[in-house]
Design a protein around this motif. Structure first.
Motif, mmCIF file in Angstrom:
data_model
loop_
_atom_site.group_PDB
_atom_site.id
_atom_site.type_symbol
_atom_site.label_atom_id
_atom_site.label_comp_id
_atom_site.label_asym_id
_atom_site.label_seq_id
_atom_site.Cartn_x
_atom_site.Cartn_y
_atom_site.Cartn_z
ATOM 1 N N THR A 69 0.844 -1.190 0.000
ATOM 2 C CA THR A 69 0.000 0.000 0.000
ATOM 3 C C THR A 69 0.881 1.244 0.000
ATOM 4 N N ARG A 72 1.902 2.448 3.509
ATOM 5 C CA ARG A 72 2.926 1.640 4.166
ATOM 6 C C ARG A 72 4.303 1.870 3.538
ATOM 7 N N TRP A 73 4.350 2.030 2.219
ATOM 8 C CA TRP A 73 5.622 2.131 1.504
ATOM 9 C C TRP A 73 6.113 3.567 1.331
ATOM 10 N N GLN A 249 3.824 -11.014 -3.069
ATOM 11 C CA GLN A 249 2.525 -10.354 -3.114
ATOM 12 C C GLN A 249 1.542 -11.127 -3.988
#
Length: 377
Positions: A69, A72-73, A249
């Motif tokens: 996301t 988050r990154w 992922q």
């Protein structure tokens, strides 16, 4: 290694410190039983460090929590870009004005020393795919990306020294070394990782009795992705990291798309999205890669200890180290994390854990071997 791991875990030191001490003890600074000359063995050391970084990047990539996301990154991406640029700039100024290096050499030194290291930072990285610690995730993700994002600055420094084509007004450097090599590396990695995940899931769902060696599937992907990156003049380090991320992922997403498996996972851990299946290549091959990573760390740190003489140290080198870790790293983290919601406690810890090591050694050896290579990867 097998006997001392339980002891080291209880001590305020890392395994690398122990290996370095042993290397110094048996090397020229100690008993003189062993000496490794990095200048004469630069080609060998380049290959060893290259392999170690690639294995470590794969191990870091498959431990990235799913799903990816932006929220988050965001912090690691800022660190890999803005903190990288800031570090290179600060080191360039220090080296140009205080160490009297030419501008090209100063930029090259900044590019060599700027990326944080995924090999020696194992003890502060994500411990397993389900690890949600924010500090460890930030450090792992940053190290995975900035080993690739340093390459354009290496090429810029080499270009200013007359060892690489920059083009008129630096146009070749911008279009090829920055835009193409970076975008192509990420694209190759994402395509290869996703493709392998789809292939393995398809084979296992249609032929559940087919046995495959997950450890070697992971190694094969590293070799294929890195080789393709070399052929297409893309940054291979970025490609391998993003291939591992995409593999992980995609496997998680495909598992969650299976109604039966999704029901099973949610029953086991309510509300959990980031979970691992025993059929995941990324999960099954991780232990093997981490063992290879540890063996690489042991070998390379012992070799480094065997390179050091008493006159290897100087006040200018010590001053540079202090500048790097007490000024350049903390300041670059502050700049990189501006505008993010990262707590100041995390920012302070990230600024402290600016581990440098095997990645920088690879850049140095590769630079020394420029005359014997036709292209860079």
């Amino acid at each position: 290694m097998g006997l001392t791991v339980p002891l080291i875990k209880r001590l305020p030191v890392t395994s690398s410190m122990i290996y370095l001490a042993v290397g110094i003890l048996v090397g020229p600074m100690g008993l003189g039983l062993f000496h490794f000359n990095p200048l004469k063995e630069s080609a060998l050391l380049e290959v060893l460090t290259e392999a170690a970084v690639l294995i470590s990047l794969f191990a870091a990539g498959v431990k990235m929590p799913a799903p990816v996301t932006f929220a988050r990154w965001r912090a690691p991406v800022h660190l890999a870009i803005f903190s990288m640029v800031t570090t290179v700039g600060l080191v360039t100024v220090f080296a140009y004005y205080l160490l009297d290096l030419p501008l090209g050499a100063a930029i090259l030194l900044g590019a060599i020393i700027a990326p944080t290291d995924p090999v020696l930072a194992t003890d502060v990285q994500i411990r397993h795919p389900g690890d949600r610690d924010r500090l460890r995730f930030t450090l792992t993700c940053e190290a995975g990306m900035n080993d690739g994002s340093a390459f354009p600055f290496v090429m810029l420094g080499l270009g200013l020294l007359g060892l690489h084509e920059l083009g008129e007004f630096g146009l070749h450097w911008v279009l090829v070394d920055v835009i193409w090599a970076t975008a192509a590396g990420i694209a190759i990695g994402v395509a290869a990782g996703s493709g392998l995940a789809y292939l393995i899931v398809h084979l296992r769902r249609n032929r559940p009795d087919a046995g495959m060696l997950d450890d070697f599937l992971g190694l094969g992907m590293i070799g294929a992705v890195y080789g393709l990156s070399v052929l297409l003049s893309a940054w291979g380090f970025l490609a391998v990291f993003f291939a591992a991320v995409a593999l992980r992922q995609t496997e998680v997403r495909l598992d969650l798309a299976d109604p039966k498996l999704r029901q099973q996972l949610q029953a086991d851990v309510p509300g959990l999205v980031d979970d691992a299946s025993p059929n995941h290549v990324s999960e099954a091959s991780l232990v093997f890669k981490e063992h290879l990573e540890r063996l690489s760390e042991l070998l390379l740190i012992l070799l480094i200890g065997g390179t050091l003489f008493l006159d290897s140290w100087s006040w200018s080198a010590l001053g540079f180290v202090l500048f790097l870790f007490t000024i350049a790293r903390p300041l670059s983290v502050v700049v990189g994390l501006l505008g993010t919601r990262t707590p100041w406690r995390i920012r302070g810890l990230v600024g402290w854990f600016g581990v440098r090591g095997i990645g920088s050694l690879y850049y140095l050896m590769a630079t020394l071997n420029m005359d014997s290579r036709k292209n860079w990867h």
